[in-house]
Scaffold this motif. Structure first.
Motif, PDB file in Angstrom:
ATOM      1  N   CYS A 145      -4.071  -4.190 -10.231  1.00  0.00           N
ATOM      2  CA  CYS A 145      -2.892  -3.903  -9.400  1.00  0.00           C
ATOM      3  C   CYS A 145      -2.841  -2.418  -9.043  1.00  0.00           C
ATOM      4  O   CYS A 145      -2.580  -1.577  -9.908  1.00  0.00           O
ATOM      5  N   ASP A 146      -3.106  -2.114  -7.794  1.00  0.00           N
ATOM      6  CA  ASP A 146      -2.978  -0.739  -7.296  1.00  0.00           C
ATOM      7  C   ASP A 146      -1.619  -0.644  -6.604  1.00  0.00           C
ATOM      8  O   ASP A 146      -1.520  -0.625  -5.383  1.00  0.00           O
ATOM      9  N   ILE A 147      -0.580  -0.586  -7.426  1.00  0.00           N
ATOM     10  CA  ILE A 147       0.785  -0.661  -6.909  1.00  0.00           C
ATOM     11  C   ILE A 147       1.199   0.646  -6.228  1.00  0.00           C
ATOM     12  O   ILE A 147       0.584   1.692  -6.453  1.00  0.00           O
ATOM     13  N   PRO A 148       2.237   0.617  -5.380  1.00  0.00           N
ATOM     14  CA  PRO A 148       2.780   1.868  -4.831  1.00  0.00           C
ATOM     15  C   PRO A 148       3.248   2.754  -5.975  1.00  0.00           C
ATOM     16  O   PRO A 148       4.005   2.308  -6.844  1.00  0.00           O
ATOM     17  N   TYR A 149       2.799   3.996  -5.993  1.00  0.00           N
ATOM     18  CA  TYR A 149       3.139   4.893  -7.086  1.00  0.00           C
ATOM     19  C   TYR A 149       4.631   5.211  -7.064  1.00  0.00           C
ATOM     20  O   TYR A 149       5.194   5.487  -6.010  1.00  0.00           O
ATOM     21  N   ILE A 150       5.239   5.197  -8.234  1.00  0.00           N
ATOM     22  CA  ILE A 150       6.658   5.454  -8.322  1.00  0.00           C
ATOM     23  C   ILE A 150       6.970   6.908  -7.974  1.00  0.00           C
ATOM     24  O   ILE A 150       6.218   7.820  -8.319  1.00  0.00           O
ATOM     25  N   ASN A 151       8.054   7.101  -7.227  1.00  0.00           N
ATOM     26  CA  ASN A 151       8.518   8.432  -6.810  1.00  0.00           C
ATOM     27  C   ASN A 151       7.515   9.170  -5.928  1.00  0.00           C
ATOM     28  O   ASN A 151       7.508  10.400  -5.868  1.00  0.00           O
ATOM     29  N   LYS A 152       6.649   8.416  -5.256  1.00  0.00           N
ATOM     30  CA  LYS A 152       5.699   9.019  -4.327  1.00  0.00           C
ATOM     31  C   LYS A 152       5.988   8.522  -2.916  1.00  0.00           C
ATOM     32  O   LYS A 152       6.770   7.598  -2.705  1.00  0.00           O
ATOM     33  N   GLU A 153       5.335   9.142  -1.924  1.00  0.00           N
ATOM     34  CA  GLU A 153       5.537   8.773  -0.526  1.00  0.00           C
ATOM     35  C   GLU A 153       5.182   7.309  -0.302  1.00  0.00           C
ATOM     36  O   GLU A 153       4.203   6.791  -0.799  1.00  0.00           O
ATOM     37  N   ARG A 154       6.004   6.621   0.475  1.00  0.00           N
ATOM     38  CA  ARG A 154       5.783   5.212   0.784  1.00  0.00           C
ATOM     39  C   ARG A 154       5.302   5.054   2.217  1.00  0.00           C
ATOM     40  O   ARG A 154       5.525   5.915   3.054  1.00  0.00           O
ATOM     41  N   TYR A 155       4.683   3.917   2.500  1.00  0.00           N
ATOM     42  CA  TYR A 155       4.305   3.613   3.859  1.00  0.00           C
ATOM     43  C   TYR A 155       4.293   2.104   4.064  1.00  0.00           C
ATOM     44  O   TYR A 155       4.029   1.322   3.173  1.00  0.00           O
ATOM     45  N   ASN A 156       4.658   1.690   5.274  1.00  0.00           N
ATOM     46  CA  ASN A 156       4.646   0.284   5.676  1.00  0.00           C
ATOM     47  C   ASN A 156       5.446  -0.596   4.716  1.00  0.00           C
ATOM     48  O   ASN A 156       6.551  -0.269   4.329  1.00  0.00           O
ATOM     49  N   SER A 157       4.881  -1.747   4.310  1.00  0.00           N
ATOM     50  CA  SER A 157       5.625  -2.747   3.558  1.00  0.00           C
ATOM     51  C   SER A 157       5.975  -2.301   2.144  1.00  0.00           C
ATOM     52  O   SER A 157       6.724  -2.970   1.442  1.00  0.00           O
ATOM     53  N   GLU A 158       5.437  -1.158   1.714  1.00  0.00           N
ATOM     54  CA  GLU A 158       5.681  -0.722   0.349  1.00  0.00           C
ATOM     55  C   GLU A 158       6.990   0.036   0.195  1.00  0.00           C
ATOM     56  O   GLU A 158       7.357   0.445  -0.895  1.00  0.00           O
TER      57      GLU A 158
END
Length: 277
Positions: free
Chosen positions: A231-244
């Motif tokens: 699982c390469d999940i969206p990193y917490i408290n980091k920049e988001r993009y698209n569906s994340e």
């Protein structure tokens, strides 16, 4: 990389050039995971993105590799790459259509339709930082020079050679420009795919028969007992993009604690629930 633990934690190619890609460390990640599950027969890439880990898994003896990506545009682009590997869109330069093998200027880049998988892929590999929400790859002042250089590297004709004379005053520099050289990472992506031998191409096609691709929520993917889950999940408290943008980390943590042989790439995980390996 984190592994589910017993109430403890220690902090610790063929893919699409994509923000957060693990292409550069895919082999190291795979070797580390297989230390804990050496006889796994299924590899599950639940947050597949550009497919770096899924393609790397095909180099191993898994009987099945499952790629999942919630973002439908990324998912469609991934399937388009697979179609190219299968020879469905090849041109005289390689497995991609001809327009992939020439420099694209800013105006062409802005007109690309990201709802079309081929255009989405062209957009991202011609974007700064391979970020679909980013800007065009080159600054205005060097845009044409870069395009002329790329066109010569792909198609070293006399006409393209003379265009470069405006860039290089010393002709000795021109002798260093070969078709095999790659001016940017995005060219490397295409050249790796287009320059494989017939034997390797056939082996790649055989490997793709083991690849299953899905686009949906990670919790909806069927997980069999003999699986390694990455699982390469969206990193917490980091920049988001698209569906994340609305990723629910707590929901993921609760689900992940119930899984066997799950490995997670993150900068931080709850100390009392996961362990860094």
């Amino acid at each position: 990389i984190y592994k589910k633990g017993e109430n403890m934690v220690i902090y610790g190619d063929y893919s699409i050039p994509y923000v957060g890609s693990k292409r550069g460390i895919a082999t190291a990640l795979m070797k580390e995971m297989l230390k804990y599950k050496p006889n796994a027969t299924i590899f599950i890439d639940l947050f597949g993105g550009g497919g770096a880990m899924s393609f790397k898994a095909l180099c191993y003896d898994f009987k099945k590799v499952i790629y999942n990506e919630l973002d439908t545009q990324v998912y469609k682009a991934m399937n388009y790459v697979i179609e190219c590997i299968n020879g469905e869109h090849k041109s005289k330069y390689g497995i991609f259509p001809e327009n992939f093998y020439r420099g694209i200027n800013r105006d062409e880049w802005e007109k690309l339709n990201i709802n079309n998988p081929a255009d989405w892929l062209l957009k991202i590999i011609n974007s700064f930082g391979t970020n679909i929400n980013g800007s065009y790859l080159y600054p205005y002042e060097i845009e044409q020079n870069k395009i002329d250089l790329e066109n010569y590297c792909i198609n070293p004709t006399e006409e393209n050679y003379h265009k470069l004379e405006l860039i290089f005053q010393d002709n000795e520099n021109l002798k260093m420009i070969k078709l095999s050289q790659t001016p940017t990472e995005r060219r490397l992506f295409m050249k790796i795919l287009s320059k494989t031998s017939k034997k390797n191409r056939l082996e790649s096609l055989e490997s793709l028969e083991r690849l299953e691709s899905y686009s949906g929520d990670y919790q909806d993917v069927k997980i069999e007992d003999d699986s390694v889950i990455y699982c390469d999940i969206p990193y917490i408290n980091k920049e988001r993009y698209n569906s994340e943008s609305n990723f629910d980390h707590e929901r993921f943590y609760t689900w992940a604690e119930k899984q066997k042989n799950i490995f997670i790439s993150e900068y931080w995980m709850p100390e009392d629930r996961f362990k860094c390996i």
